[in-house]
Design a protein around this motif. Structure first.
Motif, PDB file in Angstrom:
ATOM      1  N   GLY A   1       9.969  -7.117   9.811  1.00  0.00           N
ATOM      2  CA  GLY A   1       9.526  -6.147  10.928  1.00  0.00           C
ATOM      3  C   GLY A   1       8.518  -5.230  10.569  1.00  0.00           C
ATOM      4  O   GLY A   1       7.938  -5.486   9.519  1.00  0.00           O
ATOM      5  N   PRO A   2       7.963  -4.333  11.303  1.00  0.00           N
ATOM      6  CA  PRO A   2       6.896  -3.595  11.070  1.00  0.00           C
ATOM      7  C   PRO A   2       6.874  -2.532  10.044  1.00  0.00           C
ATOM      8  O   PRO A   2       5.643  -2.505   9.567  1.00  0.00           O
ATOM      9  N   ARG A   3       7.816  -2.185   9.487  1.00  0.00           N
ATOM     10  CA  ARG A   3       7.852  -1.521   8.429  1.00  0.00           C
ATOM     11  C   ARG A   3       7.255  -2.101   7.125  1.00  0.00           C
ATOM     12  O   ARG A   3       6.421  -1.649   6.353  1.00  0.00           O
ATOM     13  N   ALA A   4       7.717  -3.221   7.026  1.00  0.00           N
ATOM     14  CA  ALA A   4       7.224  -4.195   5.684  1.00  0.00           C
ATOM     15  C   ALA A   4       5.730  -4.453   5.781  1.00  0.00           C
ATOM     16  O   ALA A   4       5.012  -4.320   4.849  1.00  0.00           O
ATOM     17  N   LEU A   5       5.075  -4.598   7.168  1.00  0.00           N
ATOM     18  CA  LEU A   5       3.760  -4.579   7.367  1.00  0.00           C
ATOM     19  C   LEU A   5       2.983  -3.407   6.981  1.00  0.00           C
ATOM     20  O   LEU A   5       1.912  -3.334   6.220  1.00  0.00           O
TER      21      LEU A   5
ATOM     22  N   ASP B   1      -1.221  -1.129   3.129  1.00  0.00           N
ATOM     23  CA  ASP B   1      -2.028  -0.157   2.505  1.00  0.00           C
ATOM     24  C   ASP B   1      -1.482   0.067   0.992  1.00  0.00           C
ATOM     25  O   ASP B   1      -0.347   0.574   0.765  1.00  0.00           O
ATOM     26  N   ARG B   2      -2.475  -0.138   0.079  1.00  0.00           N
ATOM     27  CA  ARG B   2      -2.163  -0.088  -1.271  1.00  0.00           C
ATOM     28  C   ARG B   2      -1.400   1.385  -1.783  1.00  0.00           C
ATOM     29  O   ARG B   2      -0.639   1.203  -2.723  1.00  0.00           O
ATOM     30  N   LEU B   3      -1.958   2.405  -1.076  1.00  0.00           N
ATOM     31  CA  LEU B   3      -1.525   3.728  -1.557  1.00  0.00           C
ATOM     32  C   LEU B   3      -0.064   3.799  -1.033  1.00  0.00           C
ATOM     33  O   LEU B   3       0.811   4.244  -1.738  1.00  0.00           O
ATOM     34  N   ALA B   4       0.257   3.284   0.500  1.00  0.00           N
ATOM     35  CA  ALA B   4       1.374   3.588   1.209  1.00  0.00           C
ATOM     36  C   ALA B   4       2.536   2.615  -0.041  1.00  0.00           C
ATOM     37  O   ALA B   4       3.429   3.100  -0.140  1.00  0.00           O
ATOM     38  N   GLU B   5       2.097   1.455  -0.335  1.00  0.00           N
ATOM     39  CA  GLU B   5       2.763   0.640  -1.030  1.00  0.00           C
ATOM     40  C   GLU B   5       3.068   1.197  -2.237  1.00  0.00           C
ATOM     41  O   GLU B   5       4.385   1.188  -2.671  1.00  0.00           O
ATOM     42  N   LYS B   6       2.452   1.800  -3.082  1.00  0.00           N
ATOM     43  CA  LYS B   6       2.439   2.462  -4.242  1.00  0.00           C
ATOM     44  C   LYS B   6       3.586   3.686  -4.293  1.00  0.00           C
ATOM     45  O   LYS B   6       4.442   3.826  -5.016  1.00  0.00           O
TER      46      LYS B   6
ATOM     47  N   ASP C   1      14.941  -3.184   4.825  1.00  0.00           N
ATOM     48  CA  ASP C   1      15.954  -3.935   5.761  1.00  0.00           C
ATOM     49  C   ASP C   1      15.270  -5.289   6.130  1.00  0.00           C
ATOM     50  O   ASP C   1      14.943  -5.815   7.392  1.00  0.00           O
ATOM     51  N   TYR C   2      14.601  -5.858   5.220  1.00  0.00           N
ATOM     52  CA  TYR C   2      13.729  -7.128   5.292  1.00  0.00           C
ATOM     53  C   TYR C   2      14.515  -8.431   5.716  1.00  0.00           C
ATOM     54  O   TYR C   2      15.525  -8.702   5.585  1.00  0.00           O
ATOM     55  N   VAL C   3      13.810  -9.152   6.594  1.00  0.00           N
ATOM     56  CA  VAL C   3      14.285 -10.561   7.104  1.00  0.00           C
ATOM     57  C   VAL C   3      13.121 -11.416   6.712  1.00  0.00           C
ATOM     58  O   VAL C   3      11.929 -11.431   7.518  1.00  0.00           O
TER      59      VAL C   3
END
Ligand SMILES: Nc1ncnc2c1ncn2[C@@H]1O[C@H](COP(=O)(O)OP(=O)(O)O)[C@@H](O)[C@H]1O
Ligand SMILES: [Mg+2]
Length: 361
Positions: free
Chosen positions: A99-103, A108-113, A254-256
């Protein structure tokens, strides 16, 4: 399709991206009696050669995207830089998995960290930076060496520069493609003196069931993955922590599909480096060393099917064939226990992944 959009054999899986990952996803889909439609802005690609059908179109061409959506049951992707607008345009028409959340998180490395921290996953020290002055301020906190990375669109070590001394700031800023007087969204990370790099591939289905592959040990050179091997040379507790972190990230999103999670191991500590919301180069060994590969499990998950076992039947080493390495294909073919995979790319350029070899031991 039922209300949960579970596919039946004969359905078409739409894949954004026609590179080698799209190619191997198409091969796995074909084995399960599923069709694929690969979409890519380029006219040729390793994925086009193998998918049931393919389409060339830009990621902002809504007419082409609408046609693509109309021809598929579900949409997945082989790379994390699918533009957010493309994903939401498609999601309004067909399920997009993952889903879009995982993308959003992985683009974005900052959002990811920040996401890792929020969910209690251990990460190394980092700071957002937008100018050389920000970097100097961040160095005061993080120390040196440090790694400067663009927040978006980096891969295979591109968009990165290592700073070893205070004088390196301007050169590093230029190396990530920024001009001295412009602001660029970047991140500065403390250099992690890792003993080992590892990754975990985890598959998660529509019902939340997971299949976790064995921890892989990875060797990078010049930012590009060279070799992955299983079993990894780390302790059982390190493996368990890494697999647990991968499980909690997949759950939180909530990954698929299949998710790749990269880690640094520092002694007995494990730090998350980054995630990839897709099948991953460090999981290619699962094709020859597992009953059900990462590609098959990704296809099963996005089709709404139950996962297959992630159980491994052999030890394995995967070596990427980069640039001219692939020219050794006759020797590799003659080697006992070596499984050769070539992507059918025409031109070898330095740093370009042309194929890989999996050696079962
Ligand atoms: N903070 C860091 N400390 C030490 N090595 C790093 C650090 N960040 C990246 N590297 C090295 O560079 C490689 C590529 O960086 P990574 O952040 O995974 O970006 P990408 O894979 O998207 O190019 C890593 O696998 C690791 O070998
Ligand atoms: Mg990486």
């Amino acid at each position: 399709l039922d209300p949960l959009h579970r596919c039946v054999p004969g359905s078409t899986i739409g894949i954004l991206g026609g590179g080698q990952l799209g190619r191997m996803l198409s091969m796995a889909a074909a084995q399960l009696g599923l069709r694929t439609l690969v979409y890519d802005p380029q006219r040729h690609g390793p994925g086009f050669d193998v998918a049931t059908e393919h389409m060339t179109g830009r990621y902002d061409d809504e007419e082409r995207l609408a046609e693509f959506a109309a021809r598929v049951s579900v949409v997945t992707y082989e790379f994390e830089n699918v533009p957010a607008e493309t994903a939401s345009f498609l999601a309004a028409r067909r399920p997009v998995r993952p889903g879009p959340r995982a993308l959003a998180v992985s683009q974005d490395r900052l959002a990811e960290k920040a996401f890792f921290r929020e969910h209690g996953c251990p990460v190394g020290p980092f700071a957002p930076v937008e100018s050389p002055d920000d970097i100097r301020a961040a160095i005061a906190d993080l120390g040196l060496p440090a790694v400067l990375k663009t927040r978006r669109l980096g891969y295979d070590g591109k968009g990165q520069a290592v700073l070893r001394q205070p004088d390196d700031v301007d050169a590093a800023w230029a190396a990530i493609g920024a001009r001295s007087n412009t602001t660029v969204s970047a991140i500065l990370e403390a250099f992690v003196p890792f003993t080992t790099e590892i990754s975990v591939l985890i598959a998660r289905d529509l019902d939340g069931a997971t299949a976790v592959y064995d921890v892989t040990e990875n060797v990078h050179r010049e930012g590009i993955l060279r070799q992955s091997s299983v079993p990894a040379g780390v302790t059982l507790p390190v493996m368990e922590v890494a697999q647990g972190v991968a499980r909690s990230i997949a759950g939180a999103l909530d990954y698929v599909g299949v998710l790749g999670v990269e880690f640094f191991v520092v002694g007995d500590r494990v730090l998350v480096n980054e995630i990839a919301p897709r099948v991953h180069n460090s999981g290619h060994w699962t094709v020859d060393a597992c009953a059900c590969s990462q590609f098959e499990n990704h296809i099963r998950a996005v089709a709404g099917w139950p996962l297959g076992p992630a159980t491994r039947h052999s030890d394995a080493t995967m070596t990427n064939l980069i640039g001219d390495d692939w020219l050794n294909w006759p020797e590799i073919l003659a080697e006992r226990g070596a499984c050769l995979h070539l992507y059918g790319k025409g031109q070898a350029r330095p740093g370009r992944k042309m194929g890989h070899v999996i050696r079962l031991t």
